[in-house]
Design a protein around this motif. Structure first.
Motif, mmCIF file in Angstrom:
data_model
loop_
_atom_site.group_PDB
_atom_site.id
_atom_site.type_symbol
_atom_site.label_atom_id
_atom_site.label_comp_id
_atom_site.label_asym_id
_atom_site.label_seq_id
_atom_site.Cartn_x
_atom_site.Cartn_y
_atom_site.Cartn_z
ATOM 1 N N LYS A 1 35.973 -7.459 44.836
ATOM 2 C CA LYS A 1 35.698 -6.132 45.214
ATOM 3 C C LYS A 1 34.176 -5.660 44.739
ATOM 4 O O LYS A 1 34.019 -5.713 43.396
ATOM 5 N N PHE A 2 33.513 -5.232 45.590
ATOM 6 C CA PHE A 2 32.070 -4.892 45.363
ATOM 7 C C PHE A 2 31.926 -3.290 45.747
ATOM 8 O O PHE A 2 32.455 -2.723 46.543
ATOM 9 N N ILE A 3 31.039 -2.780 45.123
ATOM 10 C CA ILE A 3 30.441 -1.505 45.377
ATOM 11 C C ILE A 3 29.021 -1.604 45.944
ATOM 12 O O ILE A 3 28.238 -2.346 45.557
ATOM 13 N N GLY A 4 28.757 -0.945 47.166
ATOM 14 C CA GLY A 4 27.547 -1.206 47.834
ATOM 15 C C GLY A 4 26.861 0.221 47.748
ATOM 16 O O GLY A 4 27.392 1.140 48.106
ATOM 17 N N ILE A 5 25.505 0.207 46.892
ATOM 18 C CA ILE A 5 25.126 1.550 46.875
ATOM 19 C C ILE A 5 23.853 1.749 47.918
ATOM 20 O O ILE A 5 22.909 0.941 47.813
ATOM 21 N N VAL A 6 24.015 2.906 48.394
ATOM 22 C CA VAL A 6 22.943 3.287 49.478
ATOM 23 C C VAL A 6 21.701 3.874 48.696
ATOM 24 O O VAL A 6 22.122 4.944 48.261
ATOM 25 N N GLY A 7 20.750 3.210 48.523
ATOM 26 C CA GLY A 7 19.531 3.595 47.655
ATOM 27 C C GLY A 7 18.749 4.776 48.025
ATOM 28 O O GLY A 7 17.547 4.899 47.646
ATOM 29 N N SER B 1 19.666 6.372 57.565
ATOM 30 C CA SER B 1 19.066 5.147 56.878
ATOM 31 C C SER B 1 19.418 3.853 57.450
ATOM 32 O O SER B 1 20.612 3.618 57.683
ATOM 33 N N THR B 2 18.579 2.976 57.448
ATOM 34 C CA THR B 2 18.948 1.613 58.121
ATOM 35 C C THR B 2 19.397 0.786 56.760
ATOM 36 O O THR B 2 19.977 -0.170 57.377
ATOM 37 N N ASN B 3 19.108 1.292 55.607
ATOM 38 C CA ASN B 3 19.704 0.545 54.600
ATOM 39 C C ASN B 3 21.339 0.913 54.412
ATOM 40 O O ASN B 3 22.049 0.140 53.971
ATOM 41 N N ARG B 4 21.727 2.057 54.829
ATOM 42 C CA ARG B 4 23.127 2.420 55.033
ATOM 43 C C ARG B 4 23.575 1.695 56.155
ATOM 44 O O ARG B 4 24.828 0.887 56.027
ATOM 45 N N GLN B 5 22.849 1.369 57.208
ATOM 46 C CA GLN B 5 23.365 0.610 58.295
ATOM 47 C C GLN B 5 23.589 -0.993 57.921
ATOM 48 O O GLN B 5 24.502 -1.493 58.164
ATOM 49 N N PRO C 1 15.408 1.246 50.135
ATOM 50 C CA PRO C 1 14.267 1.256 51.014
ATOM 51 C C PRO C 1 13.024 1.227 50.216
ATOM 52 O O PRO C 1 13.313 1.052 48.947
ATOM 53 N N GLU C 2 11.808 1.319 50.708
ATOM 54 C CA GLU C 2 10.697 1.370 50.043
ATOM 55 C C GLU C 2 10.037 2.811 50.197
ATOM 56 O O GLU C 2 9.462 3.009 51.310
ATOM 57 N N TYR C 3 9.635 3.529 48.971
ATOM 58 C CA TYR C 3 9.139 4.672 49.161
ATOM 59 C C TYR C 3 7.787 4.770 48.308
ATOM 60 O O TYR C 3 7.897 4.466 46.943
ATOM 61 N N ASP C 4 6.295 4.449 48.971
ATOM 62 C CA ASP C 4 5.384 4.489 48.065
ATOM 63 C C ASP C 4 5.292 3.398 47.133
ATOM 64 O O ASP C 4 4.864 3.418 45.875
ATOM 65 N N HIS C 5 5.678 2.292 47.640
ATOM 66 C CA HIS C 5 5.774 0.821 47.128
ATOM 67 C C HIS C 5 6.816 0.750 46.119
ATOM 68 O O HIS C 5 6.530 -0.095 44.920
ATOM 69 N N GLY D 1 17.386 -4.893 51.197
ATOM 70 C CA GLY D 1 16.428 -3.784 51.469
ATOM 71 C C GLY D 1 16.122 -3.999 52.869
ATOM 72 O O GLY D 1 15.685 -5.123 53.341
ATOM 73 N N ALA D 2 15.929 -2.798 53.584
ATOM 74 C CA ALA D 2 15.619 -2.612 55.080
ATOM 75 C C ALA D 2 14.212 -1.758 54.951
ATOM 76 O O ALA D 2 14.351 -0.517 54.102
ATOM 77 N N SER D 3 13.481 -1.854 55.785
ATOM 78 C CA SER D 3 12.158 -1.097 55.877
ATOM 79 C C SER D 3 11.756 -1.004 57.553
ATOM 80 O O SER D 3 11.908 -2.098 58.056
ATOM 81 N N TYR D 4 11.152 0.098 57.867
ATOM 82 C CA TYR D 4 10.634 0.351 59.239
ATOM 83 C C TYR D 4 9.449 -0.773 59.498
ATOM 84 O O TYR D 4 9.253 -1.061 60.541
ATOM 85 N N GLY D 5 8.765 -0.969 58.600
ATOM 86 C CA GLY D 5 7.687 -2.060 58.586
ATOM 87 C C GLY D 5 8.125 -3.662 58.639
ATOM 88 O O GLY D 5 9.178 -3.910 58.449
ATOM 89 N N ALA D 6 6.944 -4.473 58.332
ATOM 90 C CA ALA D 6 7.258 -5.957 58.265
ATOM 91 C C ALA D 6 7.862 -6.335 57.121
ATOM 92 O O ALA D 6 8.440 -7.459 56.946
ATOM 93 N N LEU D 7 7.417 -5.672 55.843
ATOM 94 C CA LEU D 7 7.675 -6.281 54.571
ATOM 95 C C LEU D 7 9.210 -6.076 53.926
ATOM 96 O O LEU D 7 9.480 -6.725 52.955
ATOM 97 N N GLY D 8 10.048 -5.277 54.605
ATOM 98 C CA GLY D 8 11.281 -5.358 54.263
ATOM 99 C C GLY D 8 11.594 -4.810 52.733
ATOM 100 O O GLY D 8 12.318 -5.439 52.166
ATOM 101 N N SER D 9 10.859 -3.778 52.280
ATOM 102 C CA SER D 9 11.015 -3.199 50.924
ATOM 103 C C SER D 9 10.883 -4.238 49.735
ATOM 104 O O SER D 9 11.387 -4.289 48.802
ATOM 105 N N SER D 10 9.676 -5.077 50.040
ATOM 106 C CA SER D 10 9.728 -6.286 48.927
ATOM 107 C C SER D 10 9.090 -5.876 47.686
ATOM 108 O O SER D 10 9.652 -6.201 46.516
#
Length: 207
Positions: free
Chosen positions: A2-8, A14-18, A74-78, A107-116
């Motif tokens: 049993k895991f908990i998934g936290i939408v950050g 949010s595509t992270n929720r998706q 996601p990634e907000y302001d790096h 993590g998911a992001s609209y750009g290419a880096l994917g919240s790295s």
């Protein structure tokens, strides 16, 4: 398991929720994933009694009871979004449910880096003395161009990313098993981490 998934994020869309919803469906035969939102949780304000609000306590109890936690950021302001950081501050200052808890970061992001960069920062945060999570090493799932990543049924359309995610999840299942075996007979250090305070750590030192 049993895991908990936290939408950050507290964003309505949010595509992270998706991403977490896709994982919940894709891996339903291997694990139960309960998705938890941080929308509506209060901002951290360092209560003098170190007691968290009821909604924070509810999340804490779920983390404590889970075999592991998946955080989608996601990634907000790096870096990670402020609401996610606030929740982690509540948990680190009060009940500390993340101590020795296996954690997978995606993590998911609209750009290419994917919240790295956000994922790298989140790893650092989760290693803080008051959190001390067991973050799965050498694995990170980065979903770039996430606006185009899901179809109308919520399925991930990038086949290579589906394969990568499945491999990452298999690694996490193994990591959870190994981690829980590792920590079950070593509760002394966990209890010490539960009691840690910066006040004691800095006694006699310089500020």
């Amino acid at each position: 398991m049993k895991f908990i998934g936290i939408v950050g994020t507290n964003a309505v869309k949010s595509t992270n929720r998706q991403l977490l919803q896709f994982m919940q469906k894709q891996f339903s035969q291997r694990a139960e994933i309960e998705i938890c939102e941080i929308k509506g949780l209060p901002a951290f304000n360092q209560p003098e009694d170190r007691v968290a609000p009821e909604k924070i306590k509810t999340l804490s109890d779920k983390i404590e009871a889970a075999d592991g936690v998946i955080i989608a950021t996601p990634e907000y302001d790096h870096t990670v979004p402020a609401p996610l950081k606030s929740v982690l501050e509540w948990l680190s200052y009060t009940s500390r449910p993340f101590i020795d808890k296996p954690v997978m970061i995606v993590g998911a992001s609209y750009g290419a880096l994917g919240s790295s960069r956000a994922q790298a920062h989140l790893r650092q945060i989760l290693d803080a003395p008051e959190l001390k999570a067991r973050v799965m090493p050498s694995e990170e799932f980065l979903l770039g161009h996430s606006l185009q990543a899901f179809d109308d049924n919520g399925n991930l359309v990038y086949e290579d990313k589906v394969t990568e995610l499945e491999e990452c999840f298999d690694q996490f299942l193994l990591f959870v098993d190994i981690t829980n075996q590792l920590v079950k007979d070593h509760r002394f250090q966990a209890n010490q981490n539960k009691k840690f305070t910066w006040e004691k750590a800095t006694e006699g030192g310089n500020d």
